[in-house]
Design an enzyme around this catalytic site. Structure first.
Site, PDB file in Angstrom:
ATOM      1  N   ILE A  76       6.987  -6.248 -15.726  1.00  0.00           N
ATOM      2  CA  ILE A  76       7.098  -6.084 -17.190  1.00  0.00           C
ATOM      3  C   ILE A  76       8.373  -5.293 -17.491  1.00  0.00           C
ATOM      4  O   ILE A  76       8.536  -4.183 -16.982  1.00  0.00           O
ATOM      5  CB  ILE A  76       5.884  -5.313 -17.747  1.00  0.00           C
ATOM      6  N   GLY A  80      -6.800  -7.974  -1.271  1.00  0.00           N
ATOM      7  CA  GLY A  80      -5.451  -7.428  -1.073  1.00  0.00           C
ATOM      8  C   GLY A  80      -4.911  -6.713  -2.307  1.00  0.00           C
ATOM      9  O   GLY A  80      -3.742  -6.362  -2.373  1.00  0.00           O
ATOM     10  N   LYS A  91       3.758   6.569 -12.967  1.00  0.00           N
ATOM     11  CA  LYS A  91       4.406   5.593 -13.862  1.00  0.00           C
ATOM     12  C   LYS A  91       4.482   6.128 -15.288  1.00  0.00           C
ATOM     13  O   LYS A  91       5.490   5.940 -15.978  1.00  0.00           O
ATOM     14  CB  LYS A  91       3.637   4.277 -13.831  1.00  0.00           C
ATOM     15  N   GLU A 143      -5.498  -0.837  -1.522  1.00  0.00           N
ATOM     16  CA  GLU A 143      -5.154  -0.445  -0.160  1.00  0.00           C
ATOM     17  C   GLU A 143      -6.379   0.104   0.569  1.00  0.00           C
ATOM     18  O   GLU A 143      -7.399   0.412  -0.074  1.00  0.00           O
ATOM     19  CB  GLU A 143      -4.057   0.617  -0.212  1.00  0.00           C
ATOM     20  N   GLY A 203       6.008  -2.961 -12.860  1.00  0.00           N
ATOM     21  CA  GLY A 203       6.319  -4.121 -12.003  1.00  0.00           C
ATOM     22  C   GLY A 203       7.221  -5.116 -12.714  1.00  0.00           C
ATOM     23  O   GLY A 203       8.368  -4.812 -13.031  1.00  0.00           O
ATOM     24  N   ASP A 209      -1.335   7.038  -9.186  1.00  0.00           N
ATOM     25  CA  ASP A 209      -0.284   6.022  -9.310  1.00  0.00           C
ATOM     26  C   ASP A 209       0.100   5.848 -10.792  1.00  0.00           C
ATOM     27  O   ASP A 209       1.289   5.813 -11.137  1.00  0.00           O
ATOM     28  CB  ASP A 209      -0.822   4.695  -8.730  1.00  0.00           C
ATOM     29  N   GLY A 244       3.113  -7.294  -7.332  1.00  0.00           N
ATOM     30  CA  GLY A 244       3.235  -8.596  -6.669  1.00  0.00           C
ATOM     31  C   GLY A 244       4.692  -8.868  -6.347  1.00  0.00           C
ATOM     32  O   GLY A 244       5.598  -8.402  -7.028  1.00  0.00           O
TER      33      GLY A 244
END
Ligand SMILES: NC(=O)c1ccc[n+]([C@@H]2O[C@H](COP(=O)([O-])OP(=O)(O)OC[C@H]3O[C@@H](n4cnc5c(N)ncnc54)[C@H](OP(=O)(O)O)[C@@H]3O)[C@@H](O)[C@H]2O)c1
Length: 439
Positions: free
Chosen positions: A140, A191, A209, A194, A138, A205, A307
Site C-alpha cells: 500500500i 504461512g 509501523k 511465524e 507493504g 509489529d 507478500g
C-alpha cells in the site's frame, strides 16, 4: 554529475521473501526500468547469511556474498537495498551505506521506527535518498502519500489495519467462530504467521509501523515504545457474535490521533468498529489505512500489506524514484520528516488512562435477579453511563450467564477502576473482556 549512460549498480542486503522478489524484478524488468528511468541497473552484490541455500531466481554469477563489506566498501555500488529485517546489524549497515554517500532503500519497519530520525538526518546531510515505502503497509503506497501527495494537509488522524496476520486470525474467528488458538494455528499452517507469532499477535509489529506512519503524518518522532499495545489473544468467538449483534466487527487497529494541545494518541489494540465502516470490511491478510486531513478529508488505502509481489512493488517503486532523481545536481529534495532537519522533539504520547472512549465489556455473572443493579451502581459511581445491556448464553449447570454491556464515552482510568471493583462482586465470576469502541 552522473550521465545517463552510467550503469547503476545495486547491492541487495537480504535475498529472502522480499529480496528474492526484488532480485527477480531487477533482472526481469531491466528493459522497463530503462524505459521508465533512462537508467540501466545491475545487481552487483547480494548479501545473505547462508551462501549454500538454493535461491530462486539464482542471483547473477559472483553476486552472492556473506560479507557486508562487499557492498558497503564498494564505491561502485550506488544504491543499497536492505531487506534483511531486524534492528541490528541492519541499522549499522544502513548508517554505513549513507555515510559512504550511497542511496538507500529499506523495507525494515523496526530500523525505521527505532532509528528513522537519525538515519534521515544523515541521508539529508549526505544529500542522498533514504526511501522506505515497504516498511509500513507493504504494497500500500501510504508512506509516499504522507511524504508527498498529502503533504499540504494538516493530518488529524490515522486509523489502520496494518498487520495481516492478526487480521487473518480475527477474520477466521468472526466468520467461523474459531477459538483464538485454532485460528492462530491455521494462520501458521497457511504461512501467514511465524512459528513465534508474538510480534504480530501482541501488536508490536503494528506499533513499529504506526511509529513510522505517525511520525510522517505529524512531523514529530513517535517512538514505538511509547505506543500503547494490546494483543488479540483475550478475544473469544463469543465476542465476535455479541459484537455482530450490536452492529460491530472486531479489528485490531493501529491508531494515531493529533490532539489540539499538540499531544498525540498512539495505540494498537482490538476495537469494535461499526460494521458499515470501511475498516470493518477489511478481511483476511489485507491491510487498510484511513487518513483524515484538513484538506483531503477521509481517504482509505486498501491492499496487500505483505507478500513477495506486493512488497516488491513498494521496494521497486523506491528504487525507480531514486533512479529518476539521480544526476540531479541539487540532490534529493529536503525530507518533510520527523526531525528532518527541523529539530522537532518527540511528540507527547497520551497515556492510555487519559483516553475517552466508549467500551464493550463482557462478564460472566450469576444468573440471578439484582446482578445488573449492583454492576450499574459501581459504573454509575465511576461516571460511566451504560448504553446497552444484553444477557446471553445462560449456563444452567454453573448458574451463570454472559452479561455484555456497552457504555457511552468514559475515561479509561475510570473504566479500569470500576471494572476492578465489579470483579470483586460476589455475583461476578469473571470479567472476560474489555474492548474499546472506535468511531
Ligand atoms: N515478507 C513480507 O511480506 C514483508 C512485507 C513488508 C516488509 N517486509 C520487511 O522486509 C524485510 C525482509 O523480510 P523477508 O520476509 O524478506 O525476510 P526473510 O525472508 O527472512 O529474508 C531475510 C534475508 O536476509 C538475509 N539476512 C538476514 N540476516 C542477515 C545477516 N545478519 N547477514 C546477512 N544476511 C542476512 C537472509 O539470508 P539467508 O537467505 O541466507 O537466510 C535472507 O536472505 C524485513 O524488514 C520485513 O519486515 C517484509
Amino acid at each position: 554529475m552522473m550521465d545517463n549512460s552510467t550503469v547503476i549498480n545495486i547491492g541487495l542486503m537480504g535475498l529472502g521473501t522480499v529480496g528474492g522478489g526484488v532480485a527477480a524484478a531487477l533482472s526481469g524488468n531491466a528493459d522497463a526500468i530503462k524505459r521508465k528511468t533512462g537508467r540501466t541497473v545491475r545487481l552487483r552484490k547480494a548479501l545473505v547469511r547462508d551462501a549454500g541455500k538454493v535461491r530462486n531466481p539464482a542471483p547473477p554469477a559472483g553476486a552472492l556474498t556473506t560479507n557486508p563489506e562487499d557492498i558497503l566498501a564498494d564505491p561502485d555500488i550506488h544504491i543499497v537495498v536492505e531487506m534483511m529485517g531486524g534492528d541490528s546489524p541492519a541499522g549499522e549497515y544502513l548508517e554505513r551505506a549513507l555515510a559512504a554517500g550511497k542511496h538507500v532503500v529499506t523495507a525494515n519497519k523496526e530500523v525505521m521506527s527505532r532509528r528513522g530520525p537519525s538515519l534521515l538526518a544523515l541521508a539529508q546531510s549526505q544529500r542522498v535518498n533514504l526511501l522506505f515505502e515497504a516498511s509500513a503497509g507493504g504494497g500500500i503506497p501510504i508512506v509516499g502519500c504522507l511524504m508527498s501527495q498529502l503533504l499540504a494537509n494538516d493530518i488529524r488522524s490515522i486509523r489502520s489495519i496494518i498487520n495481516g496476520t492478526t487480521n487473518y486470525i480475527l477474520t477466521r474467528m468472526a466468520r467461523h467462530q474459531t477459538p483464538f488458538a485454532d485460528a492462530l494455528a491455521e494462520a501458521q499452517a497457511q504461512g501467514y504467521a511465524e512459528a513465534d507469532p508474538t510480534n504480530d499477535i501482541e501488536g508490536i509489529d503494528a506499533a513499529y509501523k504506526l511509529s513510522v506512519l505517525g511520525s510522517l503524518a505529524f512531523h514529530r518522532p513517535i517512538p514505538h515504545h511509547a505506543i500503547y499495545t494490546e494483543g488479540i489473544s483475550r478475544l473469544g468467538p463469543e465476542d465476535f457474535r455479541y459484537a455482530a449483534e450490536l452492529g460491530y466487527a472486531i479489528k485490531s487497529l493501529a491508531i494515531a490521533v493529533a490532539e489540539a494541545n499538540g499531544s498525540v494518541q498512539a495505540r494498537v489494540h482490538p476495537a469494535l468498529v461499526p460494521e458499515d465502516h470501511l475498516l470493518a470490511k477489511v478481511d483476511g491478510v489485507y491491510n487498510a489505512v484511513e487518513v483524515t486531513g484538513d484538506l483531503c478529508g477521509q481517504i482509505i488505502l486498501h491492499g496487500q500489506g505483505a507478500g513477495r509481489d506486493a512488497t516488491t512493488s513498494a521496494v521497486m517503486g523506491d528504487i525507480l524514484n531514486i533512479l529518476r532523481s539521480m544526476g540531479n545536481a541539487d540532490g534529493p529534495p529536503p525530507l518533510p520528516l520527523p526531525d528532518g532537519g527541523g529539530g522537532n522533539s518527540e511528540a507527547r504520547i497520551w497515556p492510555i488512562d487519559e483516553l475517552a472512549s466508549a467500551y464493550y465489556m463482557r462478564l460472566t455473572c450469576a444468573d440471578q435477579a439484582g446482578v445488573l443493579a449492583q454492576i450499574a451502581r459501581i459504573l454509575g459511581d465511576g461516571n460511566i453511563s451504560i448504553a446497552t445491556v444484553i444477557q446471553k448464553d445462560t449456563d444452567p449447570g454453573s448458574g451463570t450467564a454472559q452479561l455484555v454491556i456497552t457504555t457511552y464515552p468514559a475515561r479509561e482510568a475510570d473504566v479500569q477502576t470500576a471494572l476492578a471493583a465489579v470483579a470483586e462482586l460476589g455475583v461476578v465470576a469473571s470479567v472476560n473482556n474489555l474492548i474499546r469502541i472506535e468511531g
